[in-house]
Motif scaffolding. Structure first.
Motif, PDB file in Angstrom:
ATOM      1  N   ILE A   1       0.866  -1.180   0.000  1.00  0.00           N
ATOM      2  CA  ILE A   1       0.000   0.000   0.000  1.00  0.00           C
ATOM      3  C   ILE A   1       0.904   1.231   0.000  1.00  0.00           C
ATOM      4  CG2 ILE A   1      -1.890   1.208   1.154  1.00  0.00           C
ATOM      5  CD1 ILE A   1      -2.506  -1.382   2.675  1.00  0.00           C
TER       6      ILE A   1
ATOM      7  N   HIS B   1      -1.992   3.105   6.269  1.00  0.00           N
ATOM      8  CA  HIS B   1      -1.558   2.029   7.164  1.00  0.00           C
ATOM      9  C   HIS B   1      -2.240   2.090   8.531  1.00  0.00           C
ATOM     10  CE1 HIS B   1       1.282   1.248   4.014  1.00  0.00           C
ATOM     11  NE2 HIS B   1       1.647   0.147   4.629  1.00  0.00           N
TER      12      HIS B   1
ATOM     13  N   TRP C   1      -5.189   1.490   8.731  1.00  0.00           N
ATOM     14  CA  TRP C   1      -6.104   0.353   8.553  1.00  0.00           C
ATOM     15  C   TRP C   1      -5.357  -0.940   8.212  1.00  0.00           C
ATOM     16  CZ3 TRP C   1      -7.091   5.319   6.883  1.00  0.00           C
ATOM     17  CH2 TRP C   1      -8.203   5.955   7.456  1.00  0.00           C
ATOM     18  N   HIS C   2      -4.047  -0.953   8.366  1.00  0.00           N
ATOM     19  CA  HIS C   2      -3.275  -2.127   7.986  1.00  0.00           C
ATOM     20  C   HIS C   2      -3.744  -3.382   8.723  1.00  0.00           C
ATOM     21  CE1 HIS C   2       0.070  -5.019   8.246  1.00  0.00           C
ATOM     22  NE2 HIS C   2       0.396  -4.601   7.037  1.00  0.00           N
TER      23      HIS C   2
ATOM     24  N   GLN D   1      -5.352  -6.650   7.064  1.00  0.00           N
ATOM     25  CA  GLN D   1      -4.679  -7.942   7.163  1.00  0.00           C
ATOM     26  C   GLN D   1      -5.593  -8.993   7.780  1.00  0.00           C
ATOM     27  OE1 GLN D   1      -1.009  -8.912   6.140  1.00  0.00           O
ATOM     28  NE2 GLN D   1      -2.718 -10.320   5.883  1.00  0.00           N
TER      29      GLN D   1
ATOM     30  N   ILE E   1       0.267  -8.486   3.774  1.00  0.00           N
ATOM     31  CA  ILE E   1       0.306  -7.067   3.414  1.00  0.00           C
ATOM     32  C   ILE E   1       1.528  -6.455   4.085  1.00  0.00           C
ATOM     33  CG2 ILE E   1      -0.919  -4.869   3.439  1.00  0.00           C
ATOM     34  CD1 ILE E   1      -3.538  -6.468   3.866  1.00  0.00           C
TER      35      ILE E   1
ATOM     36  N   HIS F   1       4.115  -3.855   5.632  1.00  0.00           N
ATOM     37  CA  HIS F   1       3.890  -2.617   6.387  1.00  0.00           C
ATOM     38  C   HIS F   1       5.011  -1.639   6.078  1.00  0.00           C
ATOM     39  CE1 HIS F   1       2.914   0.215   9.514  1.00  0.00           C
ATOM     40  NE2 HIS F   1       1.879  -0.527   9.897  1.00  0.00           N
TER      41      HIS F   1
END
Length: 237
Positions: free
Chosen positions: A78, A84, A86-87, A91, A98, A100
């Motif tokens: 992303i 991030h 909403w990482h 996930q 995903i 980071h």
């Protein structure tokens, strides 16, 4: 196959893709990382949502993630720092790893000895404290601009999105230099628009800048090559 959850903003997505290509050791087309990209500019603004002033982007982020999964992505990047926030939620919705962006930056700083790190980021990224906790694990303390300086950072980011790069470069350069003058040996460009503006910068400031977009691109290359080799590798190591 690398899935790119992009469009936040589109120029930053293209910058990320170019860095993946540039840093991949390759002698022919087939040596490069296969990518599937969804540059969805309809995703609501992340910063205002974090500050309680805008629409929730999570449903659109999740829908874009689903498209990348359906297209065959085996890992996801992303290229938007603020997203991030909403990482973990993304996930939790997916079996595809995903990466980071802050872990990628931490890996890029791995040889540093800790200390104070300057942070140029959106107000939403700062409010969400996306960087301080993860970098603190490596012994780093984050310093950010004062209120007036942060307003200038946001103005510079908006100018990048509007394609006004010369003015954006001048503004963001001043803010990076101010952090260096305040004692920060390194300054993380923690918004993917900022490297677009500060890419042309040379001289002493260039050595101080840490490009979060480039760090994420390098982490993606390592992860995708490890997947292709059938070996397990840390996502940002």
């Amino acid at each position: 196959m690398l899935g790119v959850l992009g469009g936040m903003g589109p120029m930053a997505t293209v910058d990320f893709m170019a860095k993946v290509v540039r840093h991949t050791p390759a002698a022919r087309d087939q040596d490069h990382i296969p990518m599937v990209v969804c540059s969805d500019t309809r995703i609501p603004d992340r910063g205002p949502a974090i500050l309680g002033e805008g629409a929730d982007p999570f449903p659109a982020l999740r829908e874009t993630l689903r498209r990348l999964e359906a297209a065959g992505a085996t890992c996801i990047a992303i290229p938007c720092n603020t997203a991030h926030f909403w990482h973990a939620a993304l996930q939790a919705e997916s079996g595809v790893p995903i990466l980071h962006i802050v872990d990628a930056v931490a890996a890029a700083l791995d040889r540093e000895q800790g200390g104070e790190i300057g942070l140029l980021a959106t107000g939403g990224t700062l409010a969400a404290a996306i960087y301080p906790e993860r970098l603190a694990r490596r012994g780093f303390i984050c310093r950010t601009p004062d209120a007036a300086g942060q307003a200038e950072v946001m103005r510079g980011i908006a100018l990048v999105k509007a394609g006004e790069l010369d003015e954006a470069t001048a503004i963001l350069r001043r803010q990076a230099e101010a952090l260096v003058a305040a004692g920060c040996a390194r300054v993380v460009m923690a918004c993917t628009e900022i490297p677009v503006a500060l890419g042309p910068v040379e001289g002493p400031l260039r050595a101080a800048l840490v490009d979060a977009t480039e760090a994420l691109a390098r982490a993606c290359i390592r992860t995708c090559r490890a997947q292709a080799d059938g070996s397990a590798a840390p996502l940002a190591a």
